[in-house]
Design a protein around this motif. Structure first.
Motif, PDB file in Angstrom:
ATOM      1  N   THR A 163       0.799  -1.513   0.028  1.00  0.00           N
ATOM      2  CA  THR A 163       0.015   0.067   0.083  1.00  0.00           C
ATOM      3  C   THR A 163       0.711   0.919   0.448  1.00  0.00           C
ATOM      4  OG1 THR A 163      -0.170   0.176   2.860  1.00  0.00           O
ATOM      5  CG2 THR A 163      -1.991  -1.186   1.418  1.00  0.00           C
ATOM      6  N   HIS A 164       2.185   0.955   0.999  1.00  0.00           N
ATOM      7  CA  HIS A 164       3.295   2.151   0.340  1.00  0.00           C
ATOM      8  C   HIS A 164       4.919   1.796   0.351  1.00  0.00           C
ATOM      9  CE1 HIS A 164      -0.314   3.904   2.788  1.00  0.00           C
ATOM     10  NE2 HIS A 164      -0.026   4.755   3.177  1.00  0.00           N
ATOM     11  N   VAL A 165       5.417   2.581  -0.275  1.00  0.00           N
ATOM     12  CA  VAL A 165       6.691   2.825  -0.161  1.00  0.00           C
ATOM     13  C   VAL A 165       7.344   3.141   0.603  1.00  0.00           C
ATOM     14  CG1 VAL A 165       8.606   2.740  -2.069  1.00  0.00           C
ATOM     15  CG2 VAL A 165       6.060   2.057  -2.796  1.00  0.00           C
ATOM     16  N   GLN A 166       8.234   3.084   1.517  1.00  0.00           N
ATOM     17  CA  GLN A 166       9.138   3.598   2.092  1.00  0.00           C
ATOM     18  C   GLN A 166      10.561   3.842   1.391  1.00  0.00           C
ATOM     19  OE1 GLN A 166       9.272   2.750   6.250  1.00  0.00           O
ATOM     20  NE2 GLN A 166      11.518   2.673   6.857  1.00  0.00           N
ATOM     21  N   LEU A 167      11.226   5.132   1.474  1.00  0.00           N
ATOM     22  CA  LEU A 167      12.331   4.887   0.208  1.00  0.00           C
ATOM     23  C   LEU A 167      13.329   5.516   1.780  1.00  0.00           C
ATOM     24  CD1 LEU A 167      11.327   7.287  -2.197  1.00  0.00           C
ATOM     25  CD2 LEU A 167      11.370   4.817  -2.561  1.00  0.00           C
ATOM     26  N   PRO A 226      13.451  13.807  -4.362  1.00  0.00           N
ATOM     27  CA  PRO A 226      12.296  14.292  -4.418  1.00  0.00           C
ATOM     28  C   PRO A 226      11.839  14.254  -6.164  1.00  0.00           C
ATOM     29  CG  PRO A 226      13.780  16.250  -3.249  1.00  0.00           C
ATOM     30  CD  PRO A 226      14.514  14.903  -4.113  1.00  0.00           C
ATOM     31  N   VAL A 227      12.369  14.530  -7.027  1.00  0.00           N
ATOM     32  CA  VAL A 227      11.716  14.357  -7.818  1.00  0.00           C
ATOM     33  C   VAL A 227      11.247  12.621  -8.570  1.00  0.00           C
ATOM     34  CG1 VAL A 227      12.005  13.850 -10.503  1.00  0.00           C
ATOM     35  CG2 VAL A 227      11.948  16.199  -9.343  1.00  0.00           C
ATOM     36  N   PHE A 228      12.830  11.477  -7.925  1.00  0.00           N
ATOM     37  CA  PHE A 228      12.005  10.160  -7.924  1.00  0.00           C
ATOM     38  C   PHE A 228      11.083  10.101  -7.975  1.00  0.00           C
ATOM     39  CE2 PHE A 228      12.805   6.329  -6.316  1.00  0.00           C
ATOM     40  CZ  PHE A 228      12.807   5.201  -7.260  1.00  0.00           C
ATOM     41  N   SER A 229      11.168  10.087  -5.914  1.00  0.00           N
ATOM     42  CA  SER A 229       9.725  10.271  -4.986  1.00  0.00           C
ATOM     43  C   SER A 229       8.367  10.809  -5.340  1.00  0.00           C
ATOM     44  CB  SER A 229      10.182  10.795  -3.472  1.00  0.00           C
ATOM     45  OG  SER A 229       8.809  11.167  -3.171  1.00  0.00           O
ATOM     46  N   ILE A 268       6.676   6.949   1.062  1.00  0.00           N
ATOM     47  CA  ILE A 268       7.300   7.734   3.531  1.00  0.00           C
ATOM     48  C   ILE A 268       8.475   7.801   3.194  1.00  0.00           C
ATOM     49  CG2 ILE A 268       7.862   6.989   5.873  1.00  0.00           C
ATOM     50  CD1 ILE A 268       4.974   4.522   4.982  1.00  0.00           C
ATOM     51  N   LYS A 269       9.062   8.878   2.965  1.00  0.00           N
ATOM     52  CA  LYS A 269      10.763   9.518   3.270  1.00  0.00           C
ATOM     53  C   LYS A 269      11.498   9.328   4.722  1.00  0.00           C
ATOM     54  CE  LYS A 269      14.092  10.234   1.128  1.00  0.00           C
ATOM     55  NZ  LYS A 269      15.203   9.771   1.597  1.00  0.00           N
ATOM     56  N   SER A 270      12.212   8.295   4.644  1.00  0.00           N
ATOM     57  CA  SER A 270      13.416   9.018   5.691  1.00  0.00           C
ATOM     58  C   SER A 270      13.730   9.577   5.146  1.00  0.00           C
ATOM     59  CB  SER A 270      13.445   6.498   5.252  1.00  0.00           C
ATOM     60  OG  SER A 270      14.671   6.980   6.539  1.00  0.00           O
ATOM     61  N   VAL A 271      14.325  10.049   6.533  1.00  0.00           N
ATOM     62  CA  VAL A 271      15.545  10.990   7.211  1.00  0.00           C
ATOM     63  C   VAL A 271      16.128  10.491   8.453  1.00  0.00           C
ATOM     64  CG1 VAL A 271      13.997  12.974   7.657  1.00  0.00           C
ATOM     65  CG2 VAL A 271      15.982  13.667   7.390  1.00  0.00           C
ATOM     66  N   SER A 272      17.436  10.405   8.358  1.00  0.00           N
ATOM     67  CA  SER A 272      18.462   9.800   9.286  1.00  0.00           C
ATOM     68  C   SER A 272      18.460  11.236  10.181  1.00  0.00           C
ATOM     69  CB  SER A 272      19.466   9.080   8.897  1.00  0.00           C
ATOM     70  OG  SER A 272      19.422   8.016   8.390  1.00  0.00           O
ATOM     71  N   SER A 294      11.372  19.727   0.247  1.00  0.00           N
ATOM     72  CA  SER A 294      11.343  19.775  -0.590  1.00  0.00           C
ATOM     73  C   SER A 294      10.515  18.592  -0.788  1.00  0.00           C
ATOM     74  CB  SER A 294      12.838  20.333  -1.962  1.00  0.00           C
ATOM     75  OG  SER A 294      14.214  18.233  -1.092  1.00  0.00           O
ATOM     76  N   TYR A 295      10.203  17.276  -0.326  1.00  0.00           N
ATOM     77  CA  TYR A 295       9.717  16.134  -0.660  1.00  0.00           C
ATOM     78  C   TYR A 295       8.313  16.796  -0.394  1.00  0.00           C
ATOM     79  CZ  TYR A 295      13.817  13.484  -0.470  1.00  0.00           C
ATOM     80  OH  TYR A 295      15.359  13.347  -0.981  1.00  0.00           O
ATOM     81  N   SER A 296       7.558  16.318  -1.314  1.00  0.00           N
ATOM     82  CA  SER A 296       5.952  16.245  -1.359  1.00  0.00           C
ATOM     83  C   SER A 296       4.966  15.852  -1.182  1.00  0.00           C
ATOM     84  CB  SER A 296       5.330  16.594  -2.782  1.00  0.00           C
ATOM     85  OG  SER A 296       5.813  15.846  -3.604  1.00  0.00           O
ATOM     86  N   CYS A 297       6.007  14.587  -0.118  1.00  0.00           N
ATOM     87  CA  CYS A 297       4.961  13.048   0.147  1.00  0.00           C
ATOM     88  C   CYS A 297       4.625  13.604   1.718  1.00  0.00           C
ATOM     89  CB  CYS A 297       6.347  11.878   0.220  1.00  0.00           C
ATOM     90  SG  CYS A 297       7.654  12.705   1.405  1.00  0.00           S
ATOM     91  N   GLU A 298       3.425  12.868   1.676  1.00  0.00           N
ATOM     92  CA  GLU A 298       2.342  12.770   2.871  1.00  0.00           C
ATOM     93  C   GLU A 298       3.305  12.514   4.335  1.00  0.00           C
ATOM     94  OE1 GLU A 298      -1.967  11.915   4.447  1.00  0.00           O
ATOM     95  OE2 GLU A 298      -1.503  10.871   2.844  1.00  0.00           O
ATOM     96  N   TYR A 299       3.902  11.354   4.330  1.00  0.00           N
ATOM     97  CA  TYR A 299       4.836  10.800   5.201  1.00  0.00           C
ATOM     98  C   TYR A 299       6.244  10.968   5.517  1.00  0.00           C
ATOM     99  CZ  TYR A 299       0.346   8.180   5.072  1.00  0.00           C
ATOM    100  OH  TYR A 299      -1.013   7.619   5.439  1.00  0.00           O
TER     101      TYR A 299
END
Length: 215
Positions: free
Chosen positions: A76-80, A86-89, A97-101, A113-118
């Protein structure tokens, strides 16, 4: 509070986690000791309730491969969890779901700069991009930092600290993997306890009486 149990590799553990109240199940398709095959993940997903989120974790994978795996498995979701732009996302057809350390005060700047909701906030990078059991300084995060996104908190969470983490961060969801393991394997008692603590439910119901044997 919503809870994601990540790094699932067998059906028994997945079903138990859902019975205990997990809202999301995570499958790792990147290099990891918890990496799962597409075939096995597909079989597990086929046995999960429709309302449970099925999230695939990828690290610097091609768009074609991500789309192929996600469609085949029934994600249902992809976690990067890598260095995806951002363009790839935005190019993916699945919710991202974009992860950030989090390792310093500037770590959150890149995610703006990411438009993802999560957005998944994880601890510092270790041997792998995630699942290292490392937390960041929760006091350094302000809910105003990502007001327009749903925050998923990960990194170093376990049954003893998840309640404090929730109070400080107030996330949309908490995500755990190594924190519910014993000697590198998912521990059903720890999963149950973690979910109960995260959801503020300290009293057992009928589902707590079910006994599972992990594969």
């Amino acid at each position: 509070m919503k809870v994601k149990i990540c790094g699932i590799t067998d059906l028994t553990t997945a079903i138990a986690a859902v019975d205990y109240g997990a809202d999301a199940i995570g499958f790792v398709f990147a290099e990891s000791k918890r990496k799962i095959s597409v075939t096995k993940a597909k079989d597990i997903v086929a046995h999960l309730p429709e309302e449970v989120l099925k999230i695939g974790v990828f690290v610097n994978e091609t768009k074609e491969k991500i789309e192929e795996i996600a469609a085949s498995v029934g994600l249902t979701h992809v976690q990067l969890h890598g260095d995806e732009t951002p363009v790839f996302s935005e190019s993916l057809s699945f919710p991202v779901i974009k992860s950030v350390s989090i390792h310093d005060d500037q770590s959150l700047k890149a995610i703006e700069s990411y438009s993802c909701e999560y957005v998944l906030l994880d601890g510092p990078k270790g041997k792998y991009r995630g699942g290292n059991g490392l937390s960041f300084d929760w006091n350094s995060f302000s809910s105003n930092d990502l007001r327009d996104k749903k925050v998923i908190l990960a990194g170093g969470l376990h049954e003893e600290n998840v309640e404090d983490a929730i109070k400080l961060i107030n996330p949309f969801m908490v995500d755990v993997s190594s924190g519910v393991e014993t000697e590198g394997k998912k521990d059903l008692n720890k999963i149950q306890s973690f979910i109960n603590k995260a959801k503020g439910s300290h009293t057992g119901g009928a589902r707590n009486e079910i006994i599972y044997t992990a594969e």
